[in-house]
Design a protein around this motif. Structure first.
Motif, PDB file in Angstrom:
ATOM      1  N   TYR A   1       4.675   6.784  12.178  1.00 37.67           N
ATOM      2  CA  TYR A   1       5.726   5.840  11.824  1.00 37.67           C
ATOM      3  C   TYR A   1       6.883   6.622  11.219  1.00 37.67           C
ATOM      4  O   TYR A   1       6.657   7.583  10.475  1.00 37.67           O
ATOM      5  CB  TYR A   1       5.202   4.804  10.819  1.00 37.67           C
TER       6      TYR A   1
ATOM      7  N   PHE B   1      11.154   5.980   2.232  1.00 36.83           N
ATOM      8  CA  PHE B   1      10.140   6.335   3.225  1.00 36.83           C
ATOM      9  C   PHE B   1      10.758   7.214   4.308  1.00 36.83           C
ATOM     10  O   PHE B   1      11.881   6.975   4.757  1.00 36.83           O
ATOM     11  CB  PHE B   1       9.576   5.058   3.851  1.00 36.83           C
TER      12      PHE B   1
ATOM     13  N   GLN C   1       5.017   2.040   4.907  1.00 35.42           N
ATOM     14  CA  GLN C   1       6.319   2.466   4.425  1.00 35.42           C
ATOM     15  C   GLN C   1       6.493   2.188   2.945  1.00 35.42           C
ATOM     16  O   GLN C   1       7.480   2.596   2.349  1.00 35.42           O
ATOM     17  CB  GLN C   1       7.426   1.747   5.217  1.00 35.42           C
TER      18      GLN C   1
ATOM     19  N   ALA D   1      11.093   6.404   9.587  1.00 32.52           N
ATOM     20  CA  ALA D   1      12.291   5.665   9.205  1.00 32.52           C
ATOM     21  C   ALA D   1      13.309   5.803  10.328  1.00 32.52           C
ATOM     22  O   ALA D   1      13.352   6.828  11.018  1.00 32.52           O
ATOM     23  CB  ALA D   1      12.845   6.232   7.906  1.00 32.52           C
TER      24      ALA D   1
END
Length: 122
Positions: A59, A47, A104, A61
């Motif tokens: 969002y 992800f 994710q 990583a």
């Protein structure tokens, strides 16, 4: 059905920037979330970033936070991934995917593009 085409990959040096684009066509009204994933040779799909089109929430990583930015081009059915301060470990094939929920987990996406290669030399 939704069709996705990624573009913008290439060969760059460490510290450079690239902007990847994911262009969607078809039943785009069914898209609620867009995710970017990457896969390097011999490694699992990873992800990178996700965007909820309904809330605008993003969002990332941990490995790309503060370097990558996912955004939507409201004039087009395109989602971009701006990648700054690239590192050799960012080398991978990058894929965009769409689904109902920004997650994710790659299993949460139902349509995928063919990918675009990003290679970062040291």
């Amino acid at each position: 059905q939704v069709q996705l085409v990624e573009s913008g990959g290439g060969l760059v040096q460490a510290g450079d920037s690239l902007r990847l684009s994911c262009a969607a066509s078809g039943r785009t009204f069914t898209i609620y979330a867009v995710g970017w994933f990457r896969q390097a040779p011999g490694k699992e799909r990873e992800f990178v970033a996700a965007l909820s089109l309904s809330t605008g929430d993003t969002y990332y990583a941990d490995s790309v936070k503060d370097r990558f930015t996912i955004s939507r081009d409201n004039a087009k059915t395109t989602v971009n991934l701006q990648m700054n301060s690239l590192k050799p470990e960012d080398t991978a094939k990058y894929y965009c995917a769409v689904g109902n929920l920004a997650t994710q987990n790659w299993n949460g996406y139902r349509n995928w593009g063919q990918g675009t290669q990003v290679t970062v030399s040291s």
